[in-house]
Design a protein around this motif. Structure first.
Motif, PDB file in Angstrom:
ATOM      1  N   ILE A  38     -30.062  17.184  65.973  1.00 34.57           N
ATOM      2  CA  ILE A  38     -28.928  17.758  66.928  1.00 34.57           C
ATOM      3  C   ILE A  38     -28.009  18.844  66.345  1.00 34.57           C
ATOM      4  CG2 ILE A  38     -26.756  17.189  68.033  1.00 34.57           C
ATOM      5  CD1 ILE A  38     -27.499  14.335  68.254  1.00 34.57           C
ATOM      6  N   ASN A  39     -28.387  19.987  66.872  1.00 36.84           N
ATOM      7  CA  ASN A  39     -27.777  21.054  66.217  1.00 36.84           C
ATOM      8  C   ASN A  39     -26.351  21.497  66.409  1.00 36.84           C
ATOM      9  OD1 ASN A  39     -27.549  22.796  68.512  1.00 36.84           O
ATOM     10  ND2 ASN A  39     -29.562  23.189  68.323  1.00 36.84           N
ATOM     11  N   HIS A  40     -25.554  21.912  65.393  1.00 38.74           N
ATOM     12  CA  HIS A  40     -24.291  22.589  65.508  1.00 38.74           C
ATOM     13  C   HIS A  40     -24.052  22.987  66.955  1.00 38.74           C
ATOM     14  CE1 HIS A  40     -20.710  25.004  64.592  1.00 38.74           C
ATOM     15  NE2 HIS A  40     -20.508  24.152  63.810  1.00 38.74           N
ATOM     16  N   GLY A  41     -24.641  23.828  67.570  1.00 41.80           N
ATOM     17  CA  GLY A  41     -24.163  24.411  68.829  1.00 41.80           C
ATOM     18  C   GLY A  41     -24.327  23.560  69.835  1.00 41.80           C
ATOM     19  N   ARG A  42     -25.009  22.573  69.610  1.00 39.06           N
ATOM     20  CA  ARG A  42     -24.937  21.469  70.937  1.00 39.06           C
ATOM     21  C   ARG A  42     -24.093  20.392  70.746  1.00 39.06           C
ATOM     22  NH1 ARG A  42     -29.663  17.063  72.574  1.00 39.06           N
ATOM     23  NH2 ARG A  42     -28.645  16.525  74.529  1.00 39.06           N
ATOM     24  N   LEU A  43     -23.857  19.935  69.481  1.00 35.80           N
ATOM     25  CA  LEU A  43     -22.794  18.975  68.948  1.00 35.80           C
ATOM     26  C   LEU A  43     -21.199  19.356  69.307  1.00 35.80           C
ATOM     27  CD1 LEU A  43     -22.180  16.250  68.036  1.00 35.80           C
ATOM     28  CD2 LEU A  43     -22.070  17.325  65.955  1.00 35.80           C
ATOM     29  N   TYR A  44     -20.995  20.399  68.537  1.00 34.15           N
ATOM     30  CA  TYR A  44     -19.507  20.550  68.832  1.00 34.15           C
ATOM     31  C   TYR A  44     -19.049  20.982  70.187  1.00 34.15           C
ATOM     32  CZ  TYR A  44     -19.456  19.347  63.939  1.00 34.15           C
ATOM     33  OH  TYR A  44     -19.610  18.633  62.707  1.00 34.15           O
ATOM     34  N   PRO A  45     -19.702  21.947  70.865  1.00 34.73           N
ATOM     35  CA  PRO A  45     -19.197  22.135  72.273  1.00 34.73           C
ATOM     36  C   PRO A  45     -19.059  20.905  73.134  1.00 34.73           C
ATOM     37  CG  PRO A  45     -20.908  23.883  71.290  1.00 34.73           C
ATOM     38  CD  PRO A  45     -20.732  22.777  70.531  1.00 34.73           C
ATOM     39  N   ASN A  46     -19.887  20.033  73.115  1.00 37.06           N
ATOM     40  CA  ASN A  46     -19.951  18.991  73.643  1.00 37.06           C
ATOM     41  C   ASN A  46     -18.891  17.819  73.200  1.00 37.06           C
ATOM     42  OD1 ASN A  46     -22.027  18.584  76.068  1.00 37.06           O
ATOM     43  ND2 ASN A  46     -23.149  19.301  74.113  1.00 37.06           N
ATOM     44  N   LEU A  47     -18.636  17.780  71.884  1.00 36.58           N
ATOM     45  CA  LEU A  47     -17.365  17.219  71.636  1.00 36.58           C
ATOM     46  C   LEU A  47     -15.949  17.929  72.137  1.00 36.58           C
ATOM     47  CD1 LEU A  47     -18.387  16.334  68.014  1.00 36.58           C
ATOM     48  CD2 LEU A  47     -18.059  14.650  69.698  1.00 36.58           C
ATOM     49  N   ASP A  48     -15.862  18.968  72.014  1.00 36.46           N
ATOM     50  CA  ASP A  48     -14.639  19.823  72.643  1.00 36.46           C
ATOM     51  C   ASP A  48     -14.472  19.341  74.047  1.00 36.46           C
ATOM     52  OD1 ASP A  48     -14.121  20.877  70.185  1.00 36.46           O
ATOM     53  OD2 ASP A  48     -15.189  22.776  70.519  1.00 36.46           O
ATOM     54  N   THR A  49     -15.652  19.279  74.755  1.00 36.62           N
ATOM     55  CA  THR A  49     -15.497  18.925  76.214  1.00 36.62           C
ATOM     56  C   THR A  49     -14.911  17.607  76.293  1.00 36.62           C
ATOM     57  OG1 THR A  49     -17.297  20.347  76.787  1.00 36.62           O
ATOM     58  CG2 THR A  49     -16.790  18.433  78.236  1.00 36.62           C
ATOM     59  N   LEU A  50     -15.208  16.727  75.274  1.00 31.90           N
ATOM     60  CA  LEU A  50     -14.703  15.239  75.272  1.00 31.90           C
ATOM     61  C   LEU A  50     -13.137  15.344  75.046  1.00 31.90           C
ATOM     62  CD1 LEU A  50     -17.634  13.064  73.826  1.00 31.90           C
ATOM     63  CD2 LEU A  50     -17.020  13.426  76.184  1.00 31.90           C
ATOM     64  N   VAL A  51     -12.806  16.214  74.327  1.00 30.60           N
ATOM     65  CA  VAL A  51     -11.372  16.341  73.733  1.00 30.60           C
ATOM     66  C   VAL A  51     -10.870  16.795  74.893  1.00 30.60           C
ATOM     67  CG1 VAL A  51      -9.985  17.506  72.313  1.00 30.60           C
ATOM     68  CG2 VAL A  51     -11.928  16.482  71.347  1.00 30.60           C
ATOM     69  N   ASN A  52     -11.365  18.084  75.663  1.00 32.22           N
ATOM     70  CA  ASN A  52     -10.507  18.625  76.844  1.00 32.22           C
ATOM     71  C   ASN A  52     -10.636  18.009  77.982  1.00 32.22           C
ATOM     72  OD1 ASN A  52     -10.329  21.164  75.131  1.00 32.22           O
ATOM     73  ND2 ASN A  52     -12.214  21.830  75.833  1.00 32.22           N
ATOM     74  N   LYS A  53     -11.443  16.878  78.053  1.00 34.54           N
ATOM     75  CA  LYS A  53     -11.238  16.040  79.290  1.00 34.54           C
ATOM     76  C   LYS A  53     -10.301  14.677  79.143  1.00 34.54           C
ATOM     77  CE  LYS A  53     -15.374  17.722  81.341  1.00 34.54           C
ATOM     78  NZ  LYS A  53     -16.021  17.500  82.697  1.00 34.54           N
ATOM     79  N   SER A  54      -9.910  14.749  77.659  1.00 32.28           N
ATOM     80  CA  SER A  54      -9.149  13.766  77.328  1.00 32.28           C
ATOM     81  C   SER A  54      -9.856  12.236  77.194  1.00 32.28           C
ATOM     82  CB  SER A  54      -7.880  13.246  78.417  1.00 32.28           C
ATOM     83  OG  SER A  54      -7.253  14.594  78.407  1.00 32.28           O
ATOM     84  N   TYR A  55     -11.045  12.345  76.956  1.00 35.02           N
ATOM     85  CA  TYR A  55     -11.732  11.094  76.569  1.00 35.02           C
ATOM     86  C   TYR A  55     -11.647  10.669  75.081  1.00 35.02           C
ATOM     87  CZ  TYR A  55     -14.110  11.163  81.204  1.00 35.02           C
ATOM     88  OH  TYR A  55     -14.201  11.412  82.645  1.00 35.02           O
ATOM     89  N   VAL A  56     -11.407  11.717  74.389  1.00 34.74           N
ATOM     90  CA  VAL A  56     -11.469  11.747  72.926  1.00 34.74           C
ATOM     91  C   VAL A  56     -10.297  12.529  72.298  1.00 34.74           C
ATOM     92  CG1 VAL A  56     -12.757  12.762  70.893  1.00 34.74           C
ATOM     93  CG2 VAL A  56     -13.954  11.362  72.686  1.00 34.74           C
ATOM     94  N   GLU A  57      -9.825  12.061  71.265  1.00 33.90           N
ATOM     95  CA  GLU A  57      -8.716  13.037  70.456  1.00 33.90           C
ATOM     96  C   GLU A  57      -9.248  13.496  69.231  1.00 33.90           C
ATOM     97  OE1 GLU A  57      -5.345  10.469  70.034  1.00 33.90           O
ATOM     98  OE2 GLU A  57      -5.839   9.701  68.024  1.00 33.90           O
ATOM     99  N   LYS A  58      -8.969  14.541  68.932  1.00 33.92           N
ATOM    100  CA  LYS A  58      -9.339  15.354  67.485  1.00 33.92           C
ATOM    101  C   LYS A  58      -8.245  15.481  66.627  1.00 33.92           C
ATOM    102  CE  LYS A  58     -10.827  19.800  67.645  1.00 33.92           C
ATOM    103  NZ  LYS A  58     -11.652  20.940  67.600  1.00 33.92           N
ATOM    104  N   GLY A  59      -8.475  15.147  65.366  1.00 33.54           N
ATOM    105  CA  GLY A  59      -7.333  15.556  64.505  1.00 33.54           C
ATOM    106  C   GLY A  59      -7.955  15.977  63.121  1.00 33.54           C
ATOM    107  N   PRO A  60      -7.086  16.731  62.140  1.00 33.51           N
ATOM    108  CA  PRO A  60      -7.790  16.884  60.715  1.00 33.51           C
ATOM    109  C   PRO A  60      -7.892  15.822  59.814  1.00 33.51           C
ATOM    110  CG  PRO A  60      -5.533  17.542  60.950  1.00 33.51           C
ATOM    111  CD  PRO A  60      -5.798  16.938  62.338  1.00 33.51           C
ATOM    112  N   ILE A  61      -9.136  15.846  59.197  1.00 43.52           N
ATOM    113  CA  ILE A  61      -9.422  15.141  58.154  1.00 43.52           C
ATOM    114  C   ILE A  61      -9.042  16.045  56.733  1.00 43.52           C
ATOM    115  CG2 ILE A  61     -10.982  13.703  56.509  1.00 43.52           C
ATOM    116  CD1 ILE A  61     -12.743  13.208  59.114  1.00 43.52           C
ATOM    117  N   ASP A  62      -9.400  17.077  56.840  1.00 43.33           N
ATOM    118  CA  ASP A  62      -9.273  17.893  55.508  1.00 43.33           C
ATOM    119  C   ASP A  62      -9.223  19.425  56.241  1.00 43.33           C
ATOM    120  OD1 ASP A  62     -11.990  18.792  55.685  1.00 43.33           O
ATOM    121  OD2 ASP A  62     -12.360  17.502  54.082  1.00 43.33           O
ATOM    122  N   ARG A  63      -9.134  20.428  55.385  1.00 37.12           N
ATOM    123  CA  ARG A  63      -9.269  21.792  55.997  1.00 37.12           C
ATOM    124  C   ARG A  63     -10.302  22.050  56.749  1.00 37.12           C
ATOM    125  NH1 ARG A  63      -6.894  26.143  51.698  1.00 37.12           N
ATOM    126  NH2 ARG A  63      -6.818  27.160  53.634  1.00 37.12           N
TER     127      ARG A  63
END
Length: 92
Positions: A38-63
């Motif tokens: 699974i490449n970066h260009g597929r993974l992160y846009p789909n994770l962002d979609t889940l965040v934007n639709k409020s199924y998932v929250e995202k927060g920092p671990i480090d920088r």
């Protein structure tokens, strides 16, 4: 949840089964299930979609790294999806 792709639902299941995984941890876990990388260009846009639709929250671990955690909406959606699936498929 009917507004999500199959890949997005798979991401949601993986996130629900882990304690605040990073994107790379989600990727590694899912690659153990799917055939291929699974490449970066597929993974992160789909994770962002889940965040934007409020199924998932995202927060920092480090920088450079974020964690992902399922929300109440995400957990309820998975529960409802499982109930719906169980109407049609019996694992007995």
């Amino acid at each position: 949840m009917n507004d999500l792709s199959g890949f997005q639902r798979d991401l949601l299941w993986v996130i629900a089964g882990q304690d605040q995984p990073s994107g790379q941890q989600v990727k590694s876990e899912l690659e153990g299930y799917v055939d291929g990388e699974i490449n970066h260009g597929r993974l992160y846009p789909n994770l962002d979609t889940l965040v934007n639709k409020s199924y998932v929250e995202k927060g920092p671990i480090d920088r450079r790294t974020n964690y992902y955690a399922i929300t109440d909406k995400g957990r309820e959606s998975l529960r409802n999806r499982r109930d719906w699936e169980n109407q049609y498929v019996s694992m007995e």
